[in-house]
Design a protein around this motif. Structure first.
Motif, short mmCIF file in Angstrom:
data_model
loop_
_atom_site.label_atom_id
_atom_site.label_comp_id
_atom_site.label_asym_id
_atom_site.label_seq_id
_atom_site.Cartn_x
_atom_site.Cartn_y
_atom_site.Cartn_z
N ASP A 1 24.42 -25.11 30.46
CA ASP A 1 23.41 -24.05 30.42
C ASP A 1 23.33 -23.35 29.06
OD1 ASP A 1 25.81 -22.69 30.55
OD2 ASP A 1 25.34 -21.64 32.41
N GLY A 2 24.10 -23.85 28.07
CA GLY A 2 24.02 -23.32 26.72
C GLY A 2 25.01 -22.21 26.40
N PHE A 3 25.76 -21.74 27.38
CA PHE A 3 26.73 -20.68 27.12
C PHE A 3 27.96 -21.24 26.41
CE2 PHE A 3 24.17 -18.60 30.37
CZ PHE A 3 24.03 -17.34 29.81
N ILE A 4 28.42 -20.53 25.43
CA ILE A 4 29.57 -20.93 24.61
C ILE A 4 30.85 -20.70 25.40
CG2 ILE A 4 30.85 -20.48 22.49
CD1 ILE A 4 28.14 -19.34 21.36
N TYR A 5 31.70 -21.73 25.47
CA TYR A 5 32.99 -21.54 26.11
C TYR A 5 34.15 -21.66 25.13
CZ TYR A 5 33.42 -26.67 26.34
OH TYR A 5 33.49 -27.99 26.02
N ALA A 6 33.90 -22.17 23.93
CA ALA A 6 34.94 -22.26 22.91
C ALA A 6 34.29 -22.48 21.55
CB ALA A 6 35.90 -23.40 23.22
N TRP A 7 35.06 -22.18 20.50
CA TRP A 7 34.59 -22.48 19.16
C TRP A 7 35.80 -22.75 18.29
CZ3 TRP A 7 35.90 -19.51 14.91
CH2 TRP A 7 36.40 -18.24 15.16
N GLU B 1 32.47 -12.79 15.89
CA GLU B 1 33.21 -11.71 16.55
C GLU B 1 32.52 -11.25 17.83
OE1 GLU B 1 33.69 -8.67 13.60
OE2 GLU B 1 34.88 -9.98 12.31
N LYS B 2 31.24 -11.56 17.97
CA LYS B 2 30.48 -11.13 19.14
C LYS B 2 30.62 -12.07 20.34
CE LYS B 2 26.90 -9.14 16.17
NZ LYS B 2 25.48 -9.24 15.79
N ILE B 3 31.20 -13.25 20.13
CA ILE B 3 31.27 -14.24 21.19
C ILE B 3 32.13 -13.74 22.35
CG2 ILE B 3 32.11 -16.54 21.83
CD1 ILE B 3 31.32 -17.50 19.06
N VAL B 4 31.57 -13.85 23.54
CA VAL B 4 32.29 -13.61 24.79
C VAL B 4 32.24 -14.95 25.53
CG1 VAL B 4 32.39 -12.31 26.94
CG2 VAL B 4 31.58 -11.20 24.85
N ALA B 5 33.41 -15.58 25.69
CA ALA B 5 33.46 -16.91 26.30
C ALA B 5 32.76 -16.93 27.65
CB ALA B 5 34.90 -17.37 26.44
N LYS C 1 25.37 -17.02 23.97
CA LYS C 1 24.60 -18.16 23.49
C LYS C 1 24.25 -17.95 22.02
CE LYS C 1 22.18 -19.52 27.71
NZ LYS C 1 20.87 -19.83 28.30
N LEU C 2 24.04 -19.03 21.32
CA LEU C 2 23.56 -18.95 19.94
C LEU C 2 22.04 -19.09 19.99
CD1 LEU C 2 24.28 -18.83 16.92
CD2 LEU C 2 24.25 -21.32 16.94
N VAL C 3 21.33 -18.05 19.52
CA VAL C 3 19.87 -18.04 19.52
C VAL C 3 19.40 -17.67 18.12
CG1 VAL C 3 17.80 -17.00 20.51
CG2 VAL C 3 19.82 -17.34 21.95
N ASP C 4 18.73 -18.59 17.45
CA ASP C 4 18.22 -18.36 16.09
C ASP C 4 19.30 -17.86 15.14
OD1 ASP C 4 15.65 -19.16 16.89
OD2 ASP C 4 15.13 -17.12 17.50
N GLY C 5 20.48 -18.45 15.21
CA GLY C 5 21.57 -18.10 14.31
C GLY C 5 22.32 -16.83 14.67
N LYS C 6 21.98 -16.23 15.79
CA LYS C 6 22.62 -14.98 16.23
C LYS C 6 23.28 -15.21 17.59
CE LYS C 6 20.89 -12.48 12.86
NZ LYS C 6 21.70 -12.06 11.76
N ILE C 7 24.39 -14.53 17.82
CA ILE C 7 25.06 -14.58 19.12
C ILE C 7 24.41 -13.55 20.03
CG2 ILE C 7 27.23 -14.17 20.35
CD1 ILE C 7 27.19 -16.77 18.71
#
Length: 91
Positions: free
Chosen positions: A10-16, A34-38, A42-48
């Protein structure tokens, strides 16, 4: 900064990470990382972008039980005993 973003279907980030051998490598500002919440970002247009409802669902505030006064007292006594066993003089 180049990073690998691992996402769910579904596009949600679970790790990086910084492993550049995969196809999921993107160039992103370090402040955005720093904004990522596992599981809720999502990454949208270069922004979290963080989905606050998913944060609430995944990380409920009541997930961590509040210790009872008895548990707090036992923990304090245990810490004191550990110091005594280590030879620390307790006043």
């Amino acid at each position: 900064m180049k990073v690998r973003l691992d996402t769910q279907a579904d596009g949600f980030i679970y790790a990086w990470g910084t492993d550049y051998t995969s196809d999921n490598v993107v160039d992103i500002d370090e402040n955005e990382l720093e904004k990522i919440v596992a599981g809720a970002s999502k990454l949208v247009d270069g922004k979290i972008v963080v989905d606050q409802q998913r944060v609430t669902d995944l990380y409920p505030a009541d997930a961590m039980p509040t210790p009872t006064p008895e548990h707090q007292m036992i923990a304090a006594l245990y810490a004191r005993m550990a110091k005594i066993e280590d030879g620390v003089k307790i006043e």
